[in-house]
Design a protein around this motif. Structure first.
Motif, short mmCIF file in Angstrom:
data_model
loop_
_atom_site.label_atom_id
_atom_site.label_comp_id
_atom_site.label_asym_id
_atom_site.label_seq_id
_atom_site.Cartn_x
_atom_site.Cartn_y
_atom_site.Cartn_z
N ARG A 1 -7.83 2.36 -3.60
CA ARG A 1 -7.19 3.15 -2.55
C ARG A 1 -7.44 4.63 -2.82
O ARG A 1 -6.53 5.40 -3.13
CB ARG A 1 -5.71 2.84 -2.54
N PRO A 2 -8.70 5.07 -2.70
CA PRO A 2 -9.04 6.45 -3.06
C PRO A 2 -8.27 7.50 -2.27
O PRO A 2 -8.03 8.59 -2.78
CB PRO A 2 -10.55 6.54 -2.79
N GLU A 3 -7.87 7.19 -1.05
CA GLU A 3 -7.10 8.18 -0.28
C GLU A 3 -5.76 8.47 -0.96
O GLU A 3 -5.25 9.58 -0.87
CB GLU A 3 -6.90 7.73 1.18
N ALA A 4 -5.20 7.50 -1.65
CA ALA A 4 -3.94 7.73 -2.38
C ALA A 4 -4.20 8.57 -3.62
O ALA A 4 -3.33 9.35 -4.03
CB ALA A 4 -3.30 6.40 -2.77
N ASP B 1 1.15 4.10 -2.94
CA ASP B 1 1.02 5.54 -2.68
C ASP B 1 2.21 6.31 -3.23
O ASP B 1 2.05 7.34 -3.89
CB ASP B 1 0.90 5.80 -1.17
N SER C 1 0.83 -1.21 0.00
CA SER C 1 0.00 0.00 0.00
C SER C 1 0.86 1.25 0.00
O SER C 1 0.60 2.20 -0.74
CB SER C 1 -0.94 0.02 1.21
N SER D 1 -4.47 16.11 -6.26
CA SER D 1 -4.76 17.48 -5.86
C SER D 1 -3.51 18.15 -5.29
O SER D 1 -3.29 19.33 -5.52
CB SER D 1 -5.90 17.52 -4.84
N GLU D 2 -2.69 17.41 -4.57
CA GLU D 2 -1.46 17.98 -4.04
C GLU D 2 -0.49 18.33 -5.17
O GLU D 2 0.15 19.36 -5.16
CB GLU D 2 -0.80 17.03 -3.05
N ALA E 1 -5.96 11.07 -3.89
CA ALA E 1 -6.00 12.48 -3.52
C ALA E 1 -4.66 13.16 -3.77
O ALA E 1 -4.57 14.38 -3.79
CB ALA E 1 -6.40 12.64 -2.05
N THR E 2 -3.62 12.38 -4.03
CA THR E 2 -2.29 12.91 -4.34
C THR E 2 -2.35 13.85 -5.52
O THR E 2 -1.58 14.81 -5.58
CB THR E 2 -1.32 11.74 -4.65
N GLN F 1 -7.98 4.96 -7.64
CA GLN F 1 -9.32 5.46 -7.31
C GLN F 1 -10.25 4.33 -6.89
O GLN F 1 -11.10 4.51 -6.03
CB GLN F 1 -9.90 6.22 -8.49
#
Length: 191
Positions: free
Chosen positions: A105-108, A56, A52, A113-114, A110-111, A102
């Protein structure tokens, strides 16, 4: 074998991008990644705490590379759309990796946007469109990647669908669509 930690990390990230783009997190195999990177599986856990963490990091690197290679340009958003189209043609694994992230691992994911935050804010101040600048950029990005995400059964209906002329025509269509969308926005709704 090179014992340089940074070189090993780089090889792991390159192998992970390809593996996770092809198989996703669940189907990706640490053994294949380590073998491709010419190291052992322990290095994945030492550097990235596991699959994981490696996903990421691989996604962040791929998206950072895209953001640096193809930054939005407030004065030429249609040209940017063409450049994004070209980027996805050259590096289809980045889009596939993003889609897997997406899903799994949707939290990854979000990269993204960064990676684009500062560039997007610069474009937002220059936008003259009824939609927000973020909406405009999202629409342009979606349009630029549409052919890569379309079902092959549909896109292969065209004769010589993978040929240079067909790809050039698709790119042109993306650029023209963005130009027209921006013209409508500049003139107001119904321009």
């Amino acid at each position: 074998m090179d014992r340089d930690a940074e070189a090993t990390k780089e090889r792991l990230l390159e192998a992970a991008i390809m593996e996770f783009a092809a198989h996703g997190l669940a189907g990706g195999r640490a053994e294949r990644i380590a073998s491709q990177a010419q190291c052992n599986v322990r290095m994945i856990y030492a550097y990235y705490v596991g699959k994981s963490g490696l996903l990421d990091a691989a996604l962040a690197q791929a998206l950072r590379h895209m953001a640096e290679s193809v930054p939005p340009r407030s004065k030429d958003l249609a040209g940017w759309a063409g450049d994004v189209f070209d980027h996805h043609q050259r590096f289809p694994e980045v889009l596939r990796l993003s889609m897997w992230a997406q899903l799994e691992r949707p939290e990854a994911a979000a990269t993204l946007s960064e990676a684009y935050r500062s560039r997007t804010l610069a474009v937002a101040t220059a936008a003259a469109h009824p939609l927000s600048a973020i909406d405009v950029l999202v629409f342009i990005y979606a349009l630029a990647q549409a052919w890569q995400l379309s079902p092959e059964g549909l896109t292969s209906l065209e004769e010589n669908a993978g040929g240079e002329e067909a790809i050039a025509a698709r790119r042109y269509a993306v650029v023209i669509a963005v130009e027209r969308m921006l013209q409508v926005g500049a003139c107001g709704e119904g321009g």
